[in-house]
Motif scaffolding. Structure first.
Motif, PDB file in Angstrom:
ATOM      1  N   LEU A 175       0.769  -1.194  -0.081  1.00 38.80           N
ATOM      2  CA  LEU A 175       0.028  -0.262  -0.103  1.00 38.80           C
ATOM      3  C   LEU A 175       0.837   1.270  -0.017  1.00 38.80           C
ATOM      4  CD1 LEU A 175      -2.797  -1.390   2.592  1.00 38.80           C
ATOM      5  CD2 LEU A 175      -3.169  -0.996   0.059  1.00 38.80           C
ATOM      6  N   GLY A 176       2.237   0.815   0.202  1.00 41.39           N
ATOM      7  CA  GLY A 176       3.157   2.432   0.212  1.00 41.39           C
ATOM      8  C   GLY A 176       2.883   3.078   1.380  1.00 41.39           C
ATOM      9  N   LEU A 177       2.383   2.455   2.425  1.00 41.37           N
ATOM     10  CA  LEU A 177       2.236   3.549   3.739  1.00 41.37           C
ATOM     11  C   LEU A 177       3.527   3.390   4.519  1.00 41.37           C
ATOM     12  CD1 LEU A 177      -1.225   1.849   4.852  1.00 41.37           C
ATOM     13  CD2 LEU A 177      -0.644   3.913   3.624  1.00 41.37           C
ATOM     14  N   SER A 178       3.697   4.070   5.384  1.00 43.34           N
ATOM     15  CA  SER A 178       4.838   4.486   6.326  1.00 43.34           C
ATOM     16  C   SER A 178       4.245   3.751   7.640  1.00 43.34           C
ATOM     17  CB  SER A 178       5.230   5.743   6.491  1.00 43.34           C
ATOM     18  OG  SER A 178       4.276   6.556   7.015  1.00 43.34           O
ATOM     19  N   ALA A 179       5.144   3.255   8.338  1.00 47.28           N
ATOM     20  CA  ALA A 179       4.842   2.405   9.616  1.00 47.28           C
ATOM     21  C   ALA A 179       5.823   2.461  10.550  1.00 47.28           C
ATOM     22  CB  ALA A 179       4.429   0.919   9.207  1.00 47.28           C
ATOM     23  N   ALA A 180       5.561   2.550  11.844  1.00 47.42           N
ATOM     24  CA  ALA A 180       6.569   2.452  13.130  1.00 47.42           C
ATOM     25  C   ALA A 180       6.152   1.235  13.879  1.00 47.42           C
ATOM     26  CB  ALA A 180       6.238   3.890  13.740  1.00 47.42           C
ATOM     27  N   TYR A 181       7.100   1.013  14.544  1.00 50.49           N
ATOM     28  CA  TYR A 181       7.114  -0.350  15.213  1.00 50.49           C
ATOM     29  C   TYR A 181       7.633  -0.081  16.500  1.00 50.49           C
ATOM     30  CZ  TYR A 181       5.904  -2.478  10.634  1.00 50.49           C
ATOM     31  OH  TYR A 181       5.333  -2.494   9.304  1.00 50.49           O
ATOM     32  N   PRO A 182       7.188   0.601  17.446  1.00 50.85           N
ATOM     33  CA  PRO A 182       7.905   1.116  18.589  1.00 50.85           C
ATOM     34  C   PRO A 182       8.281   0.137  19.481  1.00 50.85           C
ATOM     35  CG  PRO A 182       5.802   2.289  18.229  1.00 50.85           C
ATOM     36  CD  PRO A 182       5.698   1.023  17.347  1.00 50.85           C
TER      37      PRO A 182
END
Length: 204
Positions: A175-182
């Protein structure tokens, strides 16, 4: 906290013996497992309301929508109660996330490792990323935040398997999304998980 405070949704079953946390039964018995589930739900609601104003927290109920536990939590914390809709986990998660305007976050009620500090960190990350996820040690995830509706994130996901996180990460990429995995978290499913929490309880 970001300028636009996200809404946090929690999914919780009523603590009915034989229908909640049954995998804890070998250790605790069916009644004890249900009581353990109630304890986990209380803990997660307390963490949520320490991180966010109560008006930004909704508890989505299942099995018995008028169970005394839910009434207790609404009166103690001021959270809203809503009945979970029909459908698979993905459909219910997406429905909850889209039930409130603006950025939204959702967590299960069996992840005591999600502290109020971690909830706050996820809310802050959501100001900069399209998606925020807290991967779980078992291959799933215990928390998701989104800025808007991304239907494909929750469709055709092998819920309840060790492939949930991998599949979701692939979908985020497609989907071309930015993601964070804290952070990586763990949930309470099995007797050893319960013992892990009881041996080193996590603060809210």
């Amino acid at each position: 906290m970001p300028a636009e405070t996200p809404h946090l949704h929690l999914l919780a079953k009523a603590p009915l013996a034989g229908q909640a946390k049954t995998r804890l039964a070998p250790l605790l018995g069916l009644e004890g497992a249900a009581n353990a589930h109630a304890e986990l739900v209380r803990h997660c609601v307390a963490s949520a309301c320490k991180a966010l104003p109560a008006e930004n927290v909704t508890l989505w109920t299942a099995l018995d929508h008028v169970h005394p536990l839910f009434t207790e939590l609404r009166e103690a914390f001021g959270v809203a109660l809503c009945a979970q809709p029909e459908g698979d986990l993905g459909a219910r998660v997406r429905y909850a996330l889209n039930s409130t305007p603006g950025p939204a976050m959702l967590m299960g009620s069996d992840c005591p490792s999600i502290t109020s500090e971690l909830i706050t960190a996820c809310a802050q990350q959501l100001a900069s990323f399209d998606v925020v996820l807290l991967p779980a040690e078992d291959g799933g995830y215990g928390f998701v935040g989104t800025r808007q509706d991304y239907p494909a994130l929750f469709e055709d996901i092998p819920w309840g398997t060790k492939s949930v996180l991998t599949t979701t990460k692939q979908r985020i990429g497609q989907l071309g999304l930015s993601a964070a995995y804290p952070a990586t978290i763990w949930d309470v499913d099995r007797p050893e998980d319960w013992q892990r929490w009881k041996s080193a309880p996590v603060s809210v």
